[in-house]
Scaffold this motif. Structure first.
Motif, short mmCIF file in Angstrom:
data_model
loop_
_atom_site.label_atom_id
_atom_site.label_comp_id
_atom_site.label_asym_id
_atom_site.label_seq_id
_atom_site.Cartn_x
_atom_site.Cartn_y
_atom_site.Cartn_z
N ASN A 317 0.84 -1.19 0.00
CA ASN A 317 0.00 0.00 0.00
C ASN A 317 0.88 1.24 0.00
OD1 ASN A 317 -2.54 -1.46 0.26
ND2 ASN A 317 -1.89 -1.90 2.37
N ASP A 318 0.24 2.41 -0.13
CA ASP A 318 0.99 3.67 -0.16
C ASP A 318 1.72 3.92 1.15
OD1 ASP A 318 0.12 4.10 -2.73
OD2 ASP A 318 -1.60 5.35 -2.13
N ASP A 319 1.20 3.41 2.26
CA ASP A 319 1.84 3.63 3.57
C ASP A 319 2.95 2.63 3.86
OD1 ASP A 319 0.38 1.36 3.96
OD2 ASP A 319 -0.83 2.13 5.61
N GLY A 320 3.28 1.75 2.89
CA GLY A 320 4.37 0.79 3.06
C GLY A 320 3.96 -0.55 3.63
N THR A 321 2.70 -0.71 4.03
CA THR A 321 2.22 -2.01 4.52
C THR A 321 1.89 -2.91 3.34
OG1 THR A 321 -0.06 -1.19 4.61
CG2 THR A 321 1.29 -0.98 6.61
N TRP A 322 1.84 -4.22 3.63
CA TRP A 322 1.53 -5.17 2.57
C TRP A 322 0.09 -5.02 2.12
CZ3 TRP A 322 5.84 -6.98 0.84
CH2 TRP A 322 6.90 -7.25 1.70
N TYR A 323 -0.11 -5.04 0.82
CA TYR A 323 -1.47 -5.01 0.29
C TYR A 323 -2.20 -6.27 0.72
CZ TYR A 323 -5.37 -4.69 -2.97
OH TYR A 323 -6.62 -4.62 -3.53
N HIS A 324 -3.47 -6.13 1.10
CA HIS A 324 -4.21 -7.26 1.64
C HIS A 324 -5.69 -7.12 1.33
CE1 HIS A 324 -5.44 -10.56 4.09
NE2 HIS A 324 -5.96 -9.83 5.06
N ARG A 325 -6.30 -8.20 0.87
CA ARG A 325 -7.75 -8.28 0.72
C ARG A 325 -8.26 -9.30 1.73
NH1 ARG A 325 -9.37 -4.11 -2.38
NH2 ARG A 325 -11.34 -5.24 -2.72
N THR A 326 -9.43 -9.08 2.23
CA THR A 326 -9.98 -9.97 3.26
C THR A 326 -10.62 -11.22 2.67
OG1 THR A 326 -12.04 -8.69 3.22
CG2 THR A 326 -10.37 -8.07 4.86
#
Length: 734
Positions: A317-326
């Motif tokens: 993501n833009d904030d550096g966290t891993w992209y994740h879908r639920t």
């Protein structure tokens, strides 16, 4: 003067006369080659069974972490399926499957420098002198209950006796790369396909900011490996020594996977009491570290996720966290690689002492003692950023466990040989062995809810919670299992003028692994060969240089892959209950039934072979036919809990057959003083068949196998084990 010719021995004769008459002698080096046969050795020409020898210079060259991989393509009937995982073990089978069980029960039995059951991790490929593969039951029966899948004898390098000290170094660097990946859609192609087929993907990606990621490139890489080996050896006719140090480091082609191993070997051999006593000592050790990511089912594997995760999803993501879908069973491959880590450390130590007393001419007494210690440390950590559903709410979960295996062996045997009237040669071997294995002695802990991920699985006392069920399950897999085996064995070899050869062996094994009614088994074999080339009617022909006919039959068993509780009634934790005092207590119930009649799987094999040689033995080969039949197959069958305390019974029921033909051709197309070209071709065909799976007490129509365990396709087996079909047959929709 020096006389030499291809196919004949070189001779040097003093030039002290005008006319020199010389008779060239044939070079029968291949026939005089010494072959290790188990508890002894023989010349190649006197062998009556099926044995393949591969010298060090003929072994495969490449990035190999196990000596068994060095034999791929070298031995007919030996199938080796390698894996790109640097921590994975190659799958090895000889002349077809002989068991329905997996793992150790399916693989050949390894004997290293005469010590049975030694871990291959203690040997670097550079330390190997030769490998002998015992392929038929008349050769393997001397190892009795552990030889149903063949026996591989490894001989390591020893010290030289020329009075000099040699220091050698060898090394290599290598790169591993995936040859071919799947042809996956790009982001645009996925959107076009969805639009054309009216598929709504909006729940799987950010429609306002779609990405275009090649997930195979994000998961796979070019792995770099390097290997270094240094050895020192020397000695004289009385004392010799050898020591080596090997280091290998290998990156896997999947990011986050890799291994390194340091192996040290030492060997000292000497003679005493006017050469009446030979003794040797060896000390060997290795330390291995392996790292992996998750390889679980239901999509929890980076190799699975890189194929199902949409290219429309970004890595972060833009904030550096891993992209994740639920979405269920839908995991970011990059997150799996970085946030769920598995590390294993393996430490091996082995000590071997041997002594051979030359009592009288032709009579030797041998004593072998060995001790092996294996320690494993398993470390897993799922960080607070893990996307795996079991750990997302755990705020970091650490699992640590350790396990130890100890193996002690004593073997003593005598070898006696004598030649009568220069034509009758008799060899006799009688022996006794004792071994005890204390396996799987360990413990572990599962803790979660850490303040941060800085310490990973170190200092687990800082966790705020302990997972009682997880810890119980972990410790439930570390139960000390003590197995003992006692064996008596013997072999007789008879040779008449090296023309008619006969061998008979017998071994009786007693093991605590089986039911109290069937703890002893007897494994006999007999084989014979006729060296037709030695007959008078073959003396005047000039086509064949070697011709030998062999036939043998033997019975061997399979006691590998068992623990001490396989045949016993076992109780364990089956749940929890709340007592009247308000406290929770574990429920104890049966987790395994007792089977006092459980016995050995038995494999009988008929082997017929022809050895031949042409052109002064520059073209040699063998043709073999075998018929291998395994009975009393061990497998867990469903039973009624009205009759038994547990719903499954481990029993002897089925039968498997393997029939095949093997052809080996060795050729020396070019042989000069400075250049030799050797070529070996081997072909093999095996027909495997499940003959029966049921009897009057245990009945089953088929057994489902091979669950792919991939995303959205778990508990959907793709293979069926059925009577009249081979093992491994796929059973799919038409």
């Amino acid at each position: 003067m020096v006389f030499s010719y291809i196919g004949f021995l070189t001779q040097e004769i003093k030039a002290d006369r005008d006319v020199i008459d010389i008779k060239m002698k044939e070079d029968n080096e291949a026939l005089e080659e010494v072959v290790v046969i188990g508890y002894g050795s023989m010349q190649r020409k006197d062998i009556t069974s099926s044995i393949t020898t591969v010298k060090a210079e003929d072994l495969n060259v490449g990035v190999y972490t196990s000596p068994a991989q060095l034999l791929q393509g070298k031995v007919p009937g030996l199938t080796i399926a390698n894996t790109s995982d640097p921590n994975g073990a190659a799958s090895i089978s000889l002349r077809g499957a002989s068991s329905l069980r997996t793992g150790e029960a399916m693989e050949p039995y390894y004997v290293i420098d005469g010590v049975p059951g030694v871990s291959l991790s203690l040997i670097a490929p550079e330390d190997i002198e030769s490998i002998d593969v015992l392929r038929d039951a008349s050769a393997t029966a001397i190892y009795g209950s552990k030889a149903a899948n063949g026996v591989i004898l490894v001989t390591t390098k020893k010290g030289k006796k020329d009075g000099r000290t040699s220091v050698n170094y060898s090394g290599y660097v290598a790169w591993d790369k995936t040859i071919k990946t799947l042809d996956m859609m790009s982001a645009d192609q996925v959107l076009d396909y969805a639009a054309a087929n009216d598929i709504d993907l909006s729940g799987y990606y950010d429609v306002n900011n779609p990405a275009d990621v090649d997930w195979q490139k994000e998961v796979l890489r070019t792995g770099f490996s390097h290997n270094h080996n240094i050895s020192i050896n020397g000695g004289n006719e009385k004392t010799s020594y050898n020591a080596s140090l090997n280091y290998i480091e290998r990156e896997g082609t999947v990011r986050g996977t890799g291994m390194d191993r340091l192996t040290a070997r030492s060997f000292l051999q000497s003679k005493a009491f006017n050469n009446k006593l030979d003794f040797s000592l060896s000390l060997n050790a290795s330390v291995s570290n392996s790292e992996n990511g998750p390889t679980n089912n239901e999509g929890r594997s980076a190799l699975d996720a890189m194929n199902y995760y949409l290219p429309l999803n970004p890595i972060k993501n833009d904030d550096g966290t891993w992209y994740h879908r639920t979405t269920s069973q839908y995991y970011n491959p990059a997150s799996l690689i970085n946030e769920d880590r598995y590390k294993t450390t393996q430490k091996l130590l082995q000590g071997v002492a041997k002594a051979t007393a030359h009592i009288i001419d032709g009579l030797d007494w041998n004593l072998n003692l060995s001790y092996q210690n294996e320690q494993y440390i398993y470390n897993n950590y799922h960080s607070s950023k893990s996307q795996i559903v079991d750990y997302t709410s755990r705020k970091g979960q650490a699992e640590r466990s350790t396990s130890e295996n100890i193996k002690k062996q004593l073997e003593t045997y005598i070898n006696w040989n004598h030649t009568f009237n220069d034509i009758h040669k008799l060899d006799v071997m009688l022996g006794y062995s004792w071994e005890q294995s204390d396996n799987n002695d360990g413990f572990g802990l599962v803790a979660y809810n850490f303040y941060n991920d800085a310490l990973s699985y170190y200092n687990m006392s800082l966790a705020n919670n302990i997972d009682i069920d997880g810890t119980g399950n972990l410790n439930g897999s570390h139960l000390l299992s003590t197995l003992r085996m006692i064996s008596y064995y013997g072999r007789i070899n008879y040779s008449y003028e090296s023309k008619y050869l006969l061998q008979a062996t017998i071994r009786r094994d007693g093991s605590s692994a089986f039911g109290v009614n069937n703890r002893w088994g007897t494994f006999p074999s007999v084989s014979a060969s006729w060296r037709i080339i030695e007959e008078d009617f073959m003396k005047n022909q000039n086509i064949l240089d070697d011709l030998k006919f062999r036939v043998g039959y033997g019975v061997s068993g399979n006691s590998l892959g068992f623990d001490a509780f396989t045949s016993r009634l076992v109780y364990g934790s089956t749940g929890w209950f709340t007592a009247a005092d308000g406290n929770n207590y574990k429920v104890l119930g049966a987790t395994r039934n007792s089977n006092p009649d459980l016995k050995w799987e038995r494999t009988g094999m008929l082997n017929i072979g022809i050895d031949f040689g042409f052109f002064k033995n520059r073209l040699t080969g063998t043709i073999e036919y075998y018929d291998k039949r395994t009975s009393d197959l061990i497998y867990p069958y469903r039973v009624s809990t009205l009759l038994y305390p547990y719903s499954e019974m481990v029993a002897n029921v089925g039968d498997i057959s393997n029939k095949g033909i093997e052809i080996t051709v060795n050729a020396v197309p070019v042989q000069t003083k400075n250049f030799t070209w050797n070529t070996t071709i081997n072909l093999s065909h095996n027909r495997n068949m499940v003959e029966s799976m049921s009897n009057s007490e245990y009945t089953v129509n088929f057994i489902e196998m091979a669950d792919p365990n991939i995303n959205s396709y778990s508990n959907q087996h793709v293979q069926r084990l059925m009577e009249g079909a081979p093992i491994g047959q796929f059973y799919l929709w038409e």
